[in-house]
Scaffold this motif. Structure first.
Motif, PDB file in Angstrom:
ATOM      1  N   ASP A 107       0.835  -1.202   0.000  1.00 34.24           N
ATOM      2  CA  ASP A 107       0.000   0.000   0.000  1.00 34.24           C
ATOM      3  C   ASP A 107       0.871   1.254   0.000  1.00 34.24           C
ATOM      4  O   ASP A 107       0.630   2.209  -0.753  1.00 34.24           O
ATOM      5  CB  ASP A 107      -0.913   0.023   1.224  1.00 34.24           C
ATOM      6  CG  ASP A 107      -2.078  -0.940   1.123  1.00 34.24           C
ATOM      7  OD1 ASP A 107      -2.339  -1.445   0.010  1.00 34.24           O
ATOM      8  OD2 ASP A 107      -2.738  -1.174   2.147  1.00 34.24           O
ATOM      9  N   TYR A 108       1.904   1.269   0.864  1.00 33.95           N
ATOM     10  CA  TYR A 108       2.785   2.430   0.923  1.00 33.95           C
ATOM     11  C   TYR A 108       3.521   2.609  -0.403  1.00 33.95           C
ATOM     12  O   TYR A 108       3.693   3.737  -0.885  1.00 33.95           O
ATOM     13  CB  TYR A 108       3.802   2.268   2.056  1.00 33.95           C
ATOM     14  CG  TYR A 108       3.191   2.066   3.422  1.00 33.95           C
ATOM     15  CD1 TYR A 108       1.948   2.606   3.761  1.00 33.95           C
ATOM     16  CD2 TYR A 108       3.850   1.315   4.391  1.00 33.95           C
ATOM     17  CE1 TYR A 108       1.382   2.393   5.007  1.00 33.95           C
ATOM     18  CE2 TYR A 108       3.297   1.107   5.651  1.00 33.95           C
ATOM     19  CZ  TYR A 108       2.052   1.643   5.941  1.00 33.95           C
ATOM     20  OH  TYR A 108       1.512   1.433   7.178  1.00 33.95           O
ATOM     21  N   ALA A 109       3.950   1.473  -0.996  1.00 38.16           N
ATOM     22  CA  ALA A 109       4.650   1.544  -2.280  1.00 38.16           C
ATOM     23  C   ALA A 109       3.735   2.089  -3.371  1.00 38.16           C
ATOM     24  O   ALA A 109       4.164   2.876  -4.232  1.00 38.16           O
ATOM     25  CB  ALA A 109       5.179   0.165  -2.674  1.00 38.16           C
ATOM     26  N   GLN A 110       2.468   1.672  -3.358  1.00 39.33           N
ATOM     27  CA  GLN A 110       1.525   2.184  -4.360  1.00 39.33           C
ATOM     28  C   GLN A 110       1.320   3.686  -4.200  1.00 39.33           C
ATOM     29  O   GLN A 110       1.205   4.411  -5.193  1.00 39.33           O
ATOM     30  CB  GLN A 110       0.194   1.439  -4.247  1.00 39.33           C
ATOM     31  CG  GLN A 110       0.266   0.019  -4.794  1.00 39.33           C
ATOM     32  CD  GLN A 110      -1.078  -0.684  -4.731  1.00 39.33           C
ATOM     33  OE1 GLN A 110      -1.398  -1.348  -3.742  1.00 39.33           O
ATOM     34  NE2 GLN A 110      -1.864  -0.538  -5.765  1.00 39.33           N
ATOM     35  N   ALA A 111       1.291   4.167  -2.971  1.00 33.99           N
ATOM     36  CA  ALA A 111       1.168   5.608  -2.746  1.00 33.99           C
ATOM     37  C   ALA A 111       2.381   6.360  -3.280  1.00 33.99           C
ATOM     38  O   ALA A 111       2.282   7.547  -3.631  1.00 33.99           O
ATOM     39  CB  ALA A 111       0.987   5.895  -1.252  1.00 33.99           C
TER      40      ALA A 111
END
Length: 320
Positions: A107-111
């Motif tokens: 999720d953090y990487a997608q952000a």
């Protein structure tokens, strides 16, 4: 296109039938590059989600029945997940807290701009057994509970039920409780760990004798063939890992209805690949972690499932 596979250790994969390897072969045939990493290779440094990834190639003289099917170009290197065109989460369960932490990192990487399939939040928000509750009209009578009295009452009402842990895979921990089961209490106590662990109970579906069908949905569209996993004589589990025999069959009209209902609702939530488990007229699980059966369907029908997946991936990335 360069794709990162977050995957189980490569030497342990059964390359001749592994769906992730089938995707690699389809990518290689189109000239794309790919790397691999384990879930433990993900890390956060100074707020960036990074990974120790290893570039790999498929060998021209690949031994698909052994371990000589791939080679790495160099040692692992640390890089941002955003450096890859796509990240494919293909790590098999168990879906433990380490798996949950990995979905948060995705999720953090997608952000930060990474493209992850299936998306971390989508995997986390659709636990494979519980996700069927969103489609109650397509499921057999089902109870999710850890309350012993409630589970006993469900068994008494339904007469013949299947009970299973919520985090199992490959048919592990599944029991059939028929009327008059003498070990009812012991089985429920064991599965619920004396009432401290939630489990699922479903009315037994006799059509399991004709197979537990895996229906694949890619990019919201059903693959036109399912793999019916036929149980061994005397078994109640059709899982291939439990000795089931896989037979590819065209989707029935009802299978297609189920798949389109699920696909139309879930595909927009970051789920590029979904694997429905269907027995008779009922959905029993919605698999979103690392659905399989690509190779079996392709070999028996000629329909290129991995090719369909790569088409959908390219479309999702805008790289048609």
């Amino acid at each position: 296109m360069h794709v990162l596979f977050v995957i189980d250790p490569l030497p342990g994969l059964k390359a001749w039938k592994d769906s992730s390897v089938a995707i690699m072969r389809s990518l290689a045939a189109r000239g794309h590059a790919f790397s691999f990493a384990g879930m433990g290779d993900l890390f956060v440094d100074q707020g960036r989600v990074r990974v120790a990834a290893t570039a790999m190639r498929l060998r021209g003289d690949a031994d698909w029945m052994g371990h000589g099917w791939w080679t790495q170009d160099a040692d692992a290197r640390d890089c941002d997940l955003t450096e890859f065109d796509a990240v494919l989460m293909r790590k098999d369960p168990p879906f433990d807290m380490e798996y949950v932490y990995a979905t948060h990192l995705f999720d953090y990487a997608q952000a930060q701009g990474a493209r992850v399939f299936n998306a971390g939040s989508a995997i986390r928000n659709h636990p494979e057994k519980l996700a069927i509750t969103e489609f109650a009209q397509y499921t057999a009578p089902t109870l999710v509970s850890r309350d012993m009295a409630r589970l006993r009452a469900f068994h008494a009402q339904q007469g013949d039920v299947i009970v299973k842990p919520l985090d199992g895979m490959g048919g592990s921990g599944i029991f059939r409780l028929q009327p008059g089961e003498p070990n009812l209490g012991a089985i429920l106590e064991s599965l619920t760990e004396l009432g401290t662990r939630t489990i699922m109970a479903q009315r037994y579906i006799p059509e399991i004798a004709q197979g537990d069908k895996r229906v694949l949905i890619i990019g919201g569209e059903p693959v036109p063939f399912a793999l019916a996993r036929i149980p061994l004589q005397g078994e109640t589990r059709g899982n291939l890992a439990a000795g089931g025999r896989g037979v590819a069959r065209p989707l029935s009209a009802h299978d297609l209805e189920l798949a389109r209902a699920v696909g139309s609702r879930l595909a927009g939530r970051g789920l590029l690949l979904i694997g429905l488990d269907v027995i008779g007229d009922y959905i029993t699980e919605i698999n979103v972690t690392s659905p399989t059966c690509f190779v079996e369907i392709t070999e028996q029908t000629g329909f290129d499932v991995a090719g369909r997946f790569v088409d959908a991936l390219q479309q999702a990335l805008g790289a048609v």
